[in-house]
Design a protein around this motif. Structure first.
Motif, PDB file in Angstrom:
ATOM      1  N   ARG A 532     -30.646 -10.296 -29.489  1.00  0.00           N
ATOM      2  CA  ARG A 532     -29.753  -9.265 -29.017  1.00  0.00           C
ATOM      3  C   ARG A 532     -28.799  -9.840 -27.987  1.00  0.00           C
ATOM      4  O   ARG A 532     -29.202 -10.610 -27.116  1.00  0.00           O
ATOM      5  N   GLY A 534     -27.657  -8.550 -25.439  1.00  0.00           N
ATOM      6  CA  GLY A 534     -28.025  -8.172 -24.085  1.00  0.00           C
ATOM      7  C   GLY A 534     -28.965  -9.168 -23.433  1.00  0.00           C
ATOM      8  O   GLY A 534     -29.050  -9.252 -22.212  1.00  0.00           O
ATOM      9  N   ASP A 568     -30.550  -0.733 -23.041  1.00  0.00           N
ATOM     10  CA  ASP A 568     -30.084  -1.984 -22.441  1.00  0.00           C
ATOM     11  C   ASP A 568     -28.700  -1.786 -21.855  1.00  0.00           C
ATOM     12  O   ASP A 568     -27.854  -1.123 -22.434  1.00  0.00           O
ATOM     13  N   ARG A 569     -28.452  -2.410 -20.718  1.00  0.00           N
ATOM     14  CA  ARG A 569     -27.140  -2.334 -20.096  1.00  0.00           C
ATOM     15  C   ARG A 569     -26.959  -3.530 -19.193  1.00  0.00           C
ATOM     16  O   ARG A 569     -27.900  -4.206 -18.798  1.00  0.00           O
ATOM     17  N   ASP A 570     -25.701  -3.769 -18.812  1.00  0.00           N
ATOM     18  CA  ASP A 570     -25.380  -4.920 -17.984  1.00  0.00           C
ATOM     19  C   ASP A 570     -25.761  -4.689 -16.531  1.00  0.00           C
ATOM     20  O   ASP A 570     -26.143  -5.614 -15.831  1.00  0.00           O
ATOM     21  N   ARG A 583     -25.820   0.005 -24.777  1.00  0.00           N
ATOM     22  CA  ARG A 583     -25.711  -0.932 -25.885  1.00  0.00           C
ATOM     23  C   ARG A 583     -26.517  -0.428 -27.078  1.00  0.00           C
ATOM     24  O   ARG A 583     -27.605   0.118 -26.920  1.00  0.00           O
ATOM     25  N   ASP A 584     -25.966  -0.660 -28.248  1.00  0.00           N
ATOM     26  CA  ASP A 584     -26.672  -0.395 -29.495  1.00  0.00           C
ATOM     27  C   ASP A 584     -27.070  -1.745 -30.087  1.00  0.00           C
ATOM     28  O   ASP A 584     -26.203  -2.506 -30.537  1.00  0.00           O
ATOM     29  N   GLU A 588     -24.624  -4.458 -32.113  1.00  0.00           N
ATOM     30  CA  GLU A 588     -24.345  -5.795 -31.583  1.00  0.00           C
ATOM     31  C   GLU A 588     -24.690  -6.876 -32.603  1.00  0.00           C
ATOM     32  O   GLU A 588     -23.943  -7.839 -32.786  1.00  0.00           O
TER      33      GLU A 588
END
Length: 717
Positions: A532, A534, A568-570, A583-584, A588
């Motif tokens: 992923r 991420g 999930d994220r930054d 996020r998907d 991605e």
């Protein structure tokens, strides 16, 4: 006074007593509750509970019972056991180990190699079909030839100088490669004449053709006959018959090549059904003409070993399996990878197999009967690119047959013949030489041409080490337009196999990164399954030289009062200054796969081999030396004289510390490099069926379909 009665007597007298008729209150089965402290189940805990394992065992058991009954019946009828066995062998029955009932298929972009297990060598059939069409392939696009001539300032290509036909980019690269070759030859103490190019150009410019009448040509070609009545003409031709159809036939026929660059040809096809039926017809005609199997219903008694690429596409494998089992009706099919088949045919246990085909070059390291997944590389270039480049270089040097067009069938066959005869990678052959060839076209007299060559014979094959000289303009045209990518059944993400070596090749071809010792700078190691995106941000955060420590990259728990999970994220949940980025993972992965599809994997062959070997060794010095010492060249493109020695020299220049270990060679025992893969698959198919559980039967496939491959493939599916 009446005595007191009991309660039971009162109920009986008043009709209130309960009478039991032994009938259940319901027909539903009553299941007692289990003891949850101590219970056990055997569901899917034994191999026999899988159909893929159970069905072959049942089939073997039924076969043994049937043979025992036949033997008892023969004894009861007074026939001796030996006589019964001789009668069975001499009669129409067949044995399950009979190699004459084994079909071995190796489908390539340009040729199909097919044969029985009892054959020493396979038959080679062009993988092409000619169908009735409004115009032939040479008449399409207003008759534009291939290689394409460029128009310079409105000047028609026929009126312009041949040096300007293919543009300045090609001319500059050609001159640069020629200069490098002269420098290399001088350093190797070889004689180089300064005016060699001028000698070749001047001779070819003033040479004309010599006309030979047809009755004086002893090697004239037998062309495919078309009935005079167009309504009686066949709908299609396959193989060599298709390539021998006259260009101006009535009705017109167009050639279709269903396999291109090792996968389905989506550029020339508009529908999946047409592609499916063309492949099926080519295989059916090959069974009939090459193997003598005239009825499709007889194929149920045959087994087939089908050879697939090392780095395959799942939709390609499932579609070909569907054609063989459901459309053609083959009884059993087993899948085998190309590189593993090559080691079977050569008898190697450890090797790095480099398969140079017509339009695809595959590289894979094999260790003890297993293809190392991380080392698989698939380059979209091969011998056909070298043929086209050879013709472009010849035309650049004022080739006397300036009207050569690879879209014409007889010109295509002629170009392949010229490349096989004249091209070489040996430096001692780079001199001014005089050659001749005969041009034979339907309805025309034979023409004999005499021409000279200098360094074209070597520089065209040199394109494998400098692929920018090849024409890659149309190789990605129509990609994913006809046949969509294979996706996971549960989350819809792409599930085609990928390897770290292939990812490095794609990144290098795209110019995004450089590969150093098999690892990419700035990009973490890639698993066989794409990660992923991420997860890739962790390394960048660890590498940042920040005085203030950042908060954890782990996901924070969802805030109270909400039922939405935390994706999930930054940025962490605690950073209130920055917005949340959701996020998907499936999206991605799809984006990454789409970006890879836009890049053509074509890098120098020596760099791709080193990338594959480094990824296959995985840091093990002993394995690295074993792979470098066992590089085996197979495929039709590897038959160029001197290619192995030249590749060995290039690898030693790139890895001087392993100069003594690097060894590049052809298959042993004087095997033809074109058929060694087919021969290895034939050896594999003749192994005992009792110890080989990779056969997919028709009955199993009808029940489970392609899901059966999870239990049948000898590699990770």
């Amino acid at each position: 006074m009446v005595g007191k009665k009991s309660g039971r007597a009162q109920l009986r007298e008043e009709g209130l007593a309960r009478t039991d008729n032994n009938l259940d209150l319901t027909t539903w089965p009553q299941v007692n509750m289990i003891n949850q402290k101590n219970y056990y189940t055997e569901f899917l805990k034994r191999d026999e509970q899988y159909l893929a394992v159970r069905y072959p065992l049942e089939e073997e058991r039924n076969r043994m019972v049937r043979e025992a009954r036949d033997k008892d019946r023969a004894l009861a009828q007074g026939v001796a056991t030996e006589d019964a066995e001789e009668a069975e062998e001499g009669g129409g029955s067949y044995s399950r180990d009979d190699p004459s009932r084994l079909i071995v298929l190796h489908v390539g972009s340009q040729n199909l190699r097919i044969g029985l297990g009892s054959d020493a060598l396979p038959k080679t059939v062009p993988m092409v079909i000619a169908r009735k069409w409004k115009e032939s392939e040479s008449e399409e696009d207003d008759g534009e030839p291939r290689p394409k001539r460029m128009k310079i300032e409105g000047v028609v290509p026929a009126d312009a100088l041949p040096e300007k036909w293919f543009g300045e980019d090609f001319a500059d690269q050609y001159m640069a490669m020629s200069s490098e070759l002269r420098t290399r030859m001088r350093s190797n103490k070889r004689r180089v004449l300064p005016n060699s190019k001028d000698l070749v150009t001047n001779f070819n410019r003033r040479t004309s053709a010599e006309i030979i009448s047809e009755h004086n040509d002893i090697n004239r070609i037998e062309w495919t006959e078309i009935p005079s009545d167009p309504r009686k003409a066949p709908d299609y031709f396959t193989g060599n018959e298709a390539l021998r159809i006259p260009e101006k036939s009535n009705p017109r026929y167009k050639l279709f090549w269903p396999i291109q660059n090792g996968t389905f040809n989506e550029r020339d096809y508009t529908g999946r059904n047409q592609l499916y039926h063309d492949i099926s017809k080519i295989l059916e005609e090959a069974f009939r003409t090459q193997l003598g199997i005239t009825r499709l219903k007889d194929l149920v008694n045959y087994k087939c070993v089908f050879i697939i690429p090392d780095l395959y596409e799942r939709i390609y494998v499932t579609m070909m399996l569907d054609i063989l089992i459901r459309d053609l009706g083959v009884g059993k099919v087993s899948l085998q990878q190309e590189s593993l088949s090559a080691t079977f045919g050569a008898g190697y246990g450890v090797a790095c197999v480099v398969d140079i085909g017509a339009q695809k070059t595959s590289i894979c390291c094999v260790d003890e009967g297993l293809c190392i997944e991380e080392s698989r590389v698939n380059l979209k270039m091969g011998g056909a690119d070298a043929t086209e480049t050879f013709i472009k270089m010849m035309l650049y040097g004022h080739f006397p047959y300036s009207d050569m067009n690879l879209k014409r069938r007889y010109d295509f066959l002629l170009a392949e013949e010229l490349k096989q005869k004249f091209c070489s990678m040996e430096e001692e052959t780079v001199t001014v030489k005089t050659w001749d060839f005969h041009l034979r076209a339907s309805g025309q007299d034979t023409r004999k041409y005499t021409f000279k060559t200098y360094d074209e014979t070597m520089l065209s094959i040199m394109g494998l080490f400098k692929p920018s000289i090849f024409d890659h303009s149309r190789k990605l045209e129509g990609r994913r337009k006809v046949i969509l990518r294979s996706v996971d059944l549960y989350d819809g993400s792409p599930n085609d196999p990928i390897s770290p070596a292939q990812v490095a090749v794609i990144e290098t071809a795209a110019g995004k990164s450089t590969s150093v010792n098999g690892t990419q700078e700035g990009i973490p190691a890639v698993a066989s399954t794409p990660q992923r995106p991420g997860q890739l941000n962790l390394l960048s955060r660890l590498n940042d030289n920040e005085n203030t420590p950042r908060s954890s990259v782990a996901g924070s728990p969802a805030p109270e009062g909400t039922s939405t999970p935390n994706p999930d994220r930054d940025t962490p949940m605690g950073d209130a200054d920055q917005p949340l980025i959701f996020r998907d993972p499936v999206l991605e992965k799809t984006k990454i796969a789409d970006e890879r599809d836009k890049t053509l994997p074509a890098i120098p062959l020596d760099a791709a081999i080193l990338e594959s070997v480094t990824q296959g060794a995985r840091g093990d010095e002993r394995k690295l030396r074993d792979f470098l010492g066992g590089i085996m060249l197979v495929g039709g493109g590897s038959k160029t004289p001197g290619l192995g020695a030249f590749l060995e020299t290039r690898l030693r220049e790139l890895r001087p510390y392993y100069g003594k270990e690097i060894l590049v060679g052809p298959p042993p025992r004087e095997f033809d490099p074109q058929v060694v893969v087919w021969k290895g698959a034939s050896v594999f198919g003749r192994l005992s069926p009792a110890g080989n559980d990779s056969w997919v039967s028709k009955a199993e496939y009808d029940i489970l379909g392609s899901r059966l491959l999870n239990n049948k493939c000898m590699f990770a599916w």
